[in-house]
Write an enzyme that holds these catalytic residues in place. Structure first.
Site, PDB file in Angstrom:
ATOM      1  N   GLU A 134       1.929-105.029 -68.903  1.00  0.00           N
ATOM      2  CA  GLU A 134       3.183-105.511 -69.480  1.00  0.00           C
ATOM      3  C   GLU A 134       3.515-104.735 -70.750  1.00  0.00           C
ATOM      4  OE1 GLU A 134       4.388-109.797 -68.297  1.00  0.00           O
ATOM      5  OE2 GLU A 134       2.412-109.945 -69.206  1.00  0.00           O
ATOM      6  N   GLU A 183      -3.144-112.958 -60.716  1.00  0.00           N
ATOM      7  CA  GLU A 183      -2.296-111.864 -61.193  1.00  0.00           C
ATOM      8  C   GLU A 183      -3.120-110.831 -61.945  1.00  0.00           C
ATOM      9  OE1 GLU A 183       1.386-112.996 -63.132  1.00  0.00           O
ATOM     10  OE2 GLU A 183       1.224-111.332 -64.543  1.00  0.00           O
TER      11      GLU A 183
END
Ligand SMILES: *[C@@H]1O[C@H](CO)[C@@H](O)[C@H](O)[C@H]1NC(C)=O
Length: 295
Positions: A173, A169
Site C-alpha cells: 500500500e 490479505e
C-alpha cells in the site's frame, strides 16, 4: 410416532433450506437473475463473478460463475484481452485478465498502461477504482510494474492479494503521506492488526517513477520485494497463535487487485495513516500499472 416426528422435522429442515436458498436481502434470485450481491440479483459480471457473487444467497449454490484458477501469465496492459470494463466481461478469463469493478469506472487503458484515477464526488469525497484479476491464485509469485497516484495526503494506492470472504490479505500500500516508501502488510481472517505494517527502504518518488513490486507467496513464507530486493519475509512458522490454535498466515485462494481510494475521508485512524484530507488542488491522482506477471 417417533419416525413420523423425525420425518416431519427433516421435511421442515428441507423446506427451510429451500426457502433460504436464493434469499438475497429482501429479494429472491430467479433462474434469469441468478446471482446475488448485496441484496440484489442479476445475471451479469457485476453479480456473477465468483469474487463478488454470494453463492449461498443466489438462486442456486452453482449460480455464481466458476472460479478460474491461476495460470502462469504475463499481462501487458494495452495488449488484447488484458483489461475490460466489468459490464463488458463475459466470464471467460481468456477475454480479460483484469476488470474494472465499479461503475462509473475510473480505470482505463491509456498509452500502454492501465490507469486508475481518483476523482472528487459531489459530496467532496474521492471515488477511485478497483481493478481485479479474473483468475484466483493460491500461492505463487505476483509481480507488477506500477506507479502510485498518491500526490496528496489522503490518497491511497495498492496492489492486493485478497480473499474477501475469508479475509486473508497480502498487500503493498502507498499513502500520500509518504511518497518515498511502499508499505507491506498482511491480514489473517479479517483480524485488523495494524502493528504488522513494515515499510520498504527509501525509493525514488513512487508517484513519479515506476518500480517493480513483487510478492512471493508459498505455503511456508511470504516475501515482499521492490526492484528485485527483498525487504521483508514472514514465515508461516512464526505466525502460530496458541490462543486460537492456528497459524495466522494467509493461505486461502485469493484475487490480485489494484486500486486507488480516498483514505483521507475515512475513519480518523485511516485518515491519519493516509496523511489527512485530500488537497484536491494537487489533482490529478492517477495510479498506473504497466504489467503484471504471475507464476
Ligand atoms: C494544496 O496544494 C496546493 C498546491 O500544491 C498548495 O499551494 C496549498 O497550500 C495546499 N493546501 C493545503 C491546505 O495544504
Amino acid at each position: 410416532m417417533k419416525n413420523i416426528t423425525l420425518t416431519a422435522i427433516a421435511l421442515a429442515a428441507l423446506m427451510q433450506t429451500a426457502l433460504s436458498a436464493g434469499k438475497c436481502g429482501t429479494q429472491t434470485c430467479s433462474s434469469t437473475t441468478p446471482c446475488c450481491v448485496g441484496g440484489y440479483c442479476n445475471s451479469n459480471a457485476q453479480y456473477c463473478m465468483p469474487i463478488l457473487c454470494e453463492a449461498a444467497n443466489s438462486y442456486s449454490p452453482s449460480s455464481c460463475w466458476n472460479t478460474a484458477h491461476c495460470v502462469k501469465s504475463n499481462v501487458v496492459f494495452g495488449a488484447a484481452n488484458s483489461f475490460a470494463q466489468i459490464a463488458d466481461y463475459d466470464g471467460n478469463p481468456a477475454h480479460a485478465a483484469f476488470v474494472s469493478q465499479f461503475e462509473p469506472s475510473n480505470a482505463k487503458l491509456n498509452n500502454g498502461q492501465m490507469e486508475m484515477t481518483l476523482v472528487k464526488q459531489g459530496n467532496g469525497n474521492g471515488f477511485g477504482a478497483t481493478v481485479i484479476n479474473t483468475r484466483a491464485i493460491q500461492y505463487g509469485t505476483v509481480t507488477a510494474v506500477m506507479r502510485s497516484g498518491c500526490n496528496s495526503g489522503g490518497v491511497v494506492s495498492s496492489m492486493i492479494i485478497r480473499n474477501d470472504q475469508i479475509g486473508d490479505e497480502i498487500d503493498f500500500e502507498f499513502v500520500g503521506a509518504d511518497k518515498a516508501t511502499v508499505q507491506s502488510n498482511y491480514y489473517w481472517h479479517n483480524q485488523l492488526d495494524y502493528t504488522k505494517m513494515i515499510k520498504s527502504p527509501a525509493l525514488s518518488d513512487t508517484t513519479q517513477n515506476f518500480h517493480t513490486y513483487q510478492i512471493q507467496w508459498t505455503p511456508d513464507q511470504i516475501v515482499w520485494l521492490v526492484d528485485g530486493a527483498a525487504f521483508r519475509t514472514v514465515k508461516r512458522s512464526d505466525t502460530w497463535d496458541p490462543s486460537v490454535n492456528a497459524f495466522k498466515f494467509p493461505d486461502s485462494e485469493s484475487y490480485v487487485s489494484f486500486g486507488i481510494w480516498d483514505g483521507g475521508s475515512g475513519a480518523q485512524g485511516t485518515a491519519d495513516w493516509a496523511g489527512g484530507a485530500i488537497n484536491w488542488s494537487k489533482q490529478p491522482f492517477v495510479a498506473a500499472v504497466k504489467s503484471q506477471q504471475q507464476h
